[in-house]
Design a protein around this motif. Structure first.
Motif, PDB file in Angstrom:
ATOM      1  N   TYR A  61       0.853  -1.194   0.000  1.00 46.44           N
ATOM      2  CA  TYR A  61       0.000   0.000   0.000  1.00 46.44           C
ATOM      3  C   TYR A  61       0.884   1.238   0.000  1.00 46.44           C
ATOM      4  O   TYR A  61       1.902   1.291   0.707  1.00 46.44           O
ATOM      5  N   PRO A  63       0.736   5.689   0.091  1.00 45.16           N
ATOM      6  CA  PRO A  63      -0.142   6.768   0.525  1.00 45.16           C
ATOM      7  C   PRO A  63      -0.308   7.871  -0.516  1.00 45.16           C
ATOM      8  O   PRO A  63      -0.118   9.056  -0.220  1.00 45.16           O
ATOM      9  N   ARG A  64      -0.662   7.498  -1.742  1.00 44.43           N
ATOM     10  CA  ARG A  64      -0.869   8.509  -2.780  1.00 44.43           C
ATOM     11  C   ARG A  64      -1.714   7.941  -3.910  1.00 44.43           C
ATOM     12  O   ARG A  64      -1.549   6.783  -4.287  1.00 44.43           O
ATOM     13  N   ASP A  96      -9.911   9.157  -1.418  1.00 39.61           N
ATOM     14  CA  ASP A  96     -10.322   9.104  -0.014  1.00 39.61           C
ATOM     15  C   ASP A  96     -11.742   9.593   0.212  1.00 39.61           C
ATOM     16  O   ASP A  96     -12.263   9.476   1.310  1.00 39.61           O
ATOM     17  N   ASN A 178      -5.040   6.889  -2.176  1.00 37.26           N
ATOM     18  CA  ASN A 178      -3.999   5.901  -1.926  1.00 37.26           C
ATOM     19  C   ASN A 178      -3.985   4.862  -3.042  1.00 37.26           C
ATOM     20  O   ASN A 178      -4.870   4.841  -3.904  1.00 37.26           O
TER      21      ASN A 178
END
Length: 214
Positions: A61, A63-64, A96, A178
Motif C-alpha cells: 500500500y 499513501p498517494r 479518499d 492511496n
C-alpha cells in the motif's frame, strides 16, 4: 519585414507548452517506492529488480493517488502474470472521498495458462470497463500494459497494441487518495505474479511514447 519581426515577438511572448507531469514507481525495493514509505502486507519479495506477489496474502500500500487532479492520464506498468485465481487485481488507485469513491485499476482474468486484461475507471457520473475475453495472452511472460484517457476516449493496450476503447462522458478528475499493488484495496483478489515498474502521466500518451518493456 516589420510584420515578420512583430510575429516573432508575439510568438516569443507566448507561454511555453506545459510539460507533462510524470511519476515513476520502481518495484526494486519494499521499504520505499517512488519516494513513498510503503505498508507491506504478507511477504512479497524482490527478485531481479521486480516485486513478486504470491497470490495469497502479499500486497503493498502506498499513501498517494498519483493521478489525483488529472483531467487526462496514462497509467502504464510492466508486469508478469503467473496464473492462479480467475480474478486478480494488481493495481488499484483509490480516492479518499467517502461520498464519491473514485478509482482507476488494472485487473486480469486467468483462464488456464492464459490471461486477459481488465481496465476500469469509475467516478461520479462515469463508470467504464475495457475488457475482451477473446484477447488472451500466455502467463509467465513480461508484458507492458497501459490505459489512457485524452479527455474523451478511454483506451487500453497490451504491449502497445490497442485492446479496447470507449468514449467516456462526464469525466472529472479524481481526488487525493492511496494505492494498493498486488491486491484490491479492500484486501481481496490477490495477484500472483510480479510488477517491475509503473508510470503515471497527466496526459494521454501515444504508444510510441510508452515505457520500454525491457
Amino acid at each position: 519585414m516589420r510584420k515578420w519581426w512583430l510575429a516573432l515577438l508575439v510568438l516569443a511572448a507566448l507561454p511555453a507548452p506545459s510539460q507533462a507531469k510524470q511519476q515513476v514507481w520502481k518495484f526494486d525495493r519494499l521499504d520505499r517506492i517512488g519516494g513513498l514509505a510503503t505498508q507491506v502486507i504478507g511477504e512479497p519479495r524482490v527478485e531481479g529488480g521486480a516485486t513478486v506477489f504470491d497470490g495469497r496474502d502479499d500486497a503493498i500500500y502506498l499513501p498517494r493517488h498519483p493521478l489525483a487532479g488529472a483531467g487526462a492520464f496514462t497509467v502504464e506498468a510492466v508486469f508478469r502474470p503467473d496464473g492462479g485465481a480467475f480474478e486478480q487485481r494488481w493495481l488499484h488507485l483509490a480516492s479518499d472521498d467517502p461520498v464519491n469513491q473514485t478509482r482507476m485499476l488494472f485487473e486480469i482474468r486467468v483462464v488456464g495458462n492464459s490471461w486477459y486484461l481488465d481496465s476500469f475507471i469509475k467516478g461520479q457520473g462515469y463508470s467504464q470497463v475495457l475488457i475482451d475475453p477473446s484477447k488472451l495472452h500466455p502467463v509467465g511472460r513480461w508484458y507492458h500494459v497501459a490505459q489512457t484517457f485524452d479527455g474523451t476516449t478511454y483506451r487500453s493496450y497490451v504491449d502497445g497494441v490497442l485492446e479496447g476503447e470507449a468514449n467516456v462522458a462526464g469525466f472529472t478528475p479524481q481526488g487525493a487518495g492511496n494505492t494498493s499493488v498486488g491486491v484490491r484495496y479492500n484486501r481481496v483478489n490477490f495477484f500472483h505474479g510480479a510488477v517491475r515498474v509503473a508510470r503515471f502521466t497527466d496526459r494521454a500518451l501515444p504508444p510510441d511514447r510508452f515505457l520500454r518493456k525491457e
